[in-house]
Design a protein around this motif. Structure first.
Motif, mmCIF file in Angstrom:
data_model
loop_
_atom_site.group_PDB
_atom_site.id
_atom_site.type_symbol
_atom_site.label_atom_id
_atom_site.label_comp_id
_atom_site.label_asym_id
_atom_site.label_seq_id
_atom_site.Cartn_x
_atom_site.Cartn_y
_atom_site.Cartn_z
ATOM 1 N N VAL A 153 0.841 -1.199 0.000
ATOM 2 C CA VAL A 153 0.000 0.000 0.000
ATOM 3 C C VAL A 153 0.873 1.245 0.000
ATOM 4 C CG1 VAL A 153 -1.643 1.375 1.364
ATOM 5 C CG2 VAL A 153 -1.986 -1.102 1.111
ATOM 6 N N ASP A 154 1.869 1.236 0.863
ATOM 7 C CA ASP A 154 2.713 2.421 1.046
ATOM 8 C C ASP A 154 3.620 2.715 -0.142
ATOM 9 O OD1 ASP A 154 1.535 2.936 3.512
ATOM 10 O OD2 ASP A 154 3.037 1.768 4.612
ATOM 11 N N GLN A 155 3.682 1.821 -1.120
ATOM 12 C CA GLN A 155 4.437 2.082 -2.356
ATOM 13 C C GLN A 155 3.671 3.016 -3.295
ATOM 14 O OE1 GLN A 155 5.252 -1.695 -4.206
ATOM 15 N NE2 GLN A 155 6.619 -2.381 -2.567
ATOM 16 N N VAL A 156 2.384 3.217 -3.019
ATOM 17 C CA VAL A 156 1.539 4.004 -3.920
ATOM 18 C C VAL A 156 1.459 5.438 -3.404
ATOM 19 C CG1 VAL A 156 -0.766 4.223 -4.932
ATOM 20 C CG2 VAL A 156 0.211 1.941 -4.495
ATOM 21 N N PRO A 157 1.919 6.412 -4.187
ATOM 22 C CA PRO A 157 1.852 7.808 -3.747
ATOM 23 C C PRO A 157 0.407 8.273 -3.575
ATOM 24 C CG PRO A 157 3.314 7.557 -5.647
ATOM 25 C CD PRO A 157 2.575 6.266 -5.493
ATOM 26 N N GLY A 158 0.177 9.074 -2.524
ATOM 27 C CA GLY A 158 -1.131 9.661 -2.313
ATOM 28 C C GLY A 158 -2.055 8.874 -1.423
ATOM 29 N N ILE A 159 -1.585 7.749 -0.903
ATOM 30 C CA ILE A 159 -2.394 6.928 -0.011
ATOM 31 C C ILE A 159 -1.448 6.200 0.943
ATOM 32 C CG2 ILE A 159 -2.450 4.882 -1.516
ATOM 33 C CD1 ILE A 159 -5.511 4.691 -0.731
ATOM 34 N N SER A 160 -1.925 5.889 2.141
ATOM 35 C CA SER A 160 -1.073 5.214 3.125
ATOM 36 C C SER A 160 -1.827 4.045 3.749
ATOM 37 C CB SER A 160 -0.638 6.202 4.215
ATOM 38 O OG SER A 160 -1.779 6.735 4.879
ATOM 39 N N SER A 161 -1.110 3.259 4.513
ATOM 40 C CA SER A 161 -1.714 2.117 5.215
ATOM 41 C C SER A 161 -1.973 2.483 6.673
ATOM 42 C CB SER A 161 -0.792 0.902 5.142
ATOM 43 O OG SER A 161 0.424 1.164 5.821
ATOM 44 N N ARG A 162 -2.973 1.854 7.243
ATOM 45 C CA ARG A 162 -3.254 1.969 8.677
ATOM 46 C C ARG A 162 -3.509 0.547 9.175
ATOM 47 N NH1 ARG A 162 -7.729 6.087 11.004
ATOM 48 N NH2 ARG A 162 -6.206 7.516 10.060
ATOM 49 N N ILE A 163 -2.600 0.019 9.986
ATOM 50 C CA ILE A 163 -2.708 -1.356 10.469
ATOM 51 C C ILE A 163 -3.433 -1.376 11.811
ATOM 52 C CG2 ILE A 163 -1.445 -3.433 11.132
ATOM 53 C CD1 ILE A 163 0.822 -2.546 9.305
ATOM 54 N N ARG A 164 -4.446 -2.248 11.900
ATOM 55 C CA ARG A 164 -5.209 -2.420 13.129
ATOM 56 C C ARG A 164 -5.496 -3.896 13.341
ATOM 57 N NH1 ARG A 164 -3.662 2.035 13.502
ATOM 58 N NH2 ARG A 164 -4.826 3.955 13.957
ATOM 59 N N THR A 165 -5.806 -4.263 14.590
ATOM 60 C CA THR A 165 -6.158 -5.638 14.927
ATOM 61 C C THR A 165 -7.453 -5.634 15.730
ATOM 62 O OG1 THR A 165 -5.287 -7.721 15.812
ATOM 63 C CG2 THR A 165 -4.805 -5.719 17.081
#
Length: 198
Positions: free
Chosen positions: A31-43
């Protein structure tokens, strides 16, 4: 002038022994390889057999617990669970069962989603688990995204990986190179799709 928060892909998982968490981390890297968007990890917390809650409000290690705001605010969802008799783990099912208010409001309609799992054996129910996780997401109106065979690692893997979503064969302690490659590709593809749909 107000600042606009960058869109994010919610990578939501449950893990007991770490393999599903490792898949989540690799998907987030994609996900973080794509410019303009990020990842949010949750459990999600484990399901307690007791009548009183036994899990702390904040886990001792790893990702923090998902809140409904994480889900409603995401541009896309990567959902992961270990295989339990060919189905998602009870903790993930319990969490999803509590999202009927989001279903009523239509909060997730039209958002892309992908799935991932791990199992102790090669034929331990990888695909049926991924299919079981699709059901509530389809009810939410999400757009399910698979993993196409244009990802060459899917054709050669002898560990985990399915067209329904990336998987891990738990007989191996660590994710294989193919599993890592497929996880990152799945995260990247989901992020690219989410940006197109915004």
């Amino acid at each position: 002038m107000s600042s606009v928060e960058e869109p994010y892909i919610l990578v939501l998982y449950y893990s007991r022994n770490g393999a599903t968490r490792d898949l989540a981390t690799a998907i987030a890297e994609g996900v973080d390889q794509v410019p303009g968007i990020s990842s949010r990890i949750r459990t999600v917390p484990a399901v307690s057999p007791n009548c009183e809650a036994s899990e702390p409000d904040i886990p001792a290690e790893g990702a923090i617990y998902c809140e409904k705001a994480d889900l409603t605010g995401c541009a896309g969802l990567a959902l992961g669970s270990p295989t339990r008799f060919g189905n998602m783990a009870a903790a993930m099912k319990y969490f999803l069962d509590g999202t009927s208010d989001l279903w009523l409001s239509g909060a997730l309609i039209g958002k892309p989603a992908s799935l991932f799992t791990s199992a102790a054996s090669l034929h331990g129910g990888h695909e049926s688990t991924l299919l079981s996780m699709m059901n509530p997401l389809l009810h939410h109106g999400m757009l399910i995204q698979g993993l196409p065979y244009s990802e060459t690692a899917l054709n050669r893997t002898s560990t985990g990986g399915t067209p329904y979503g990336v998987s891990h064969h738990g007989a191996h302690e660590h994710l294989s190179e193919d599993e890592l490659q497929l996880s990152r590709a799945q995260g990247k593809r989901l992020a690219q799709t989410a940006l197109k749909l915004l």
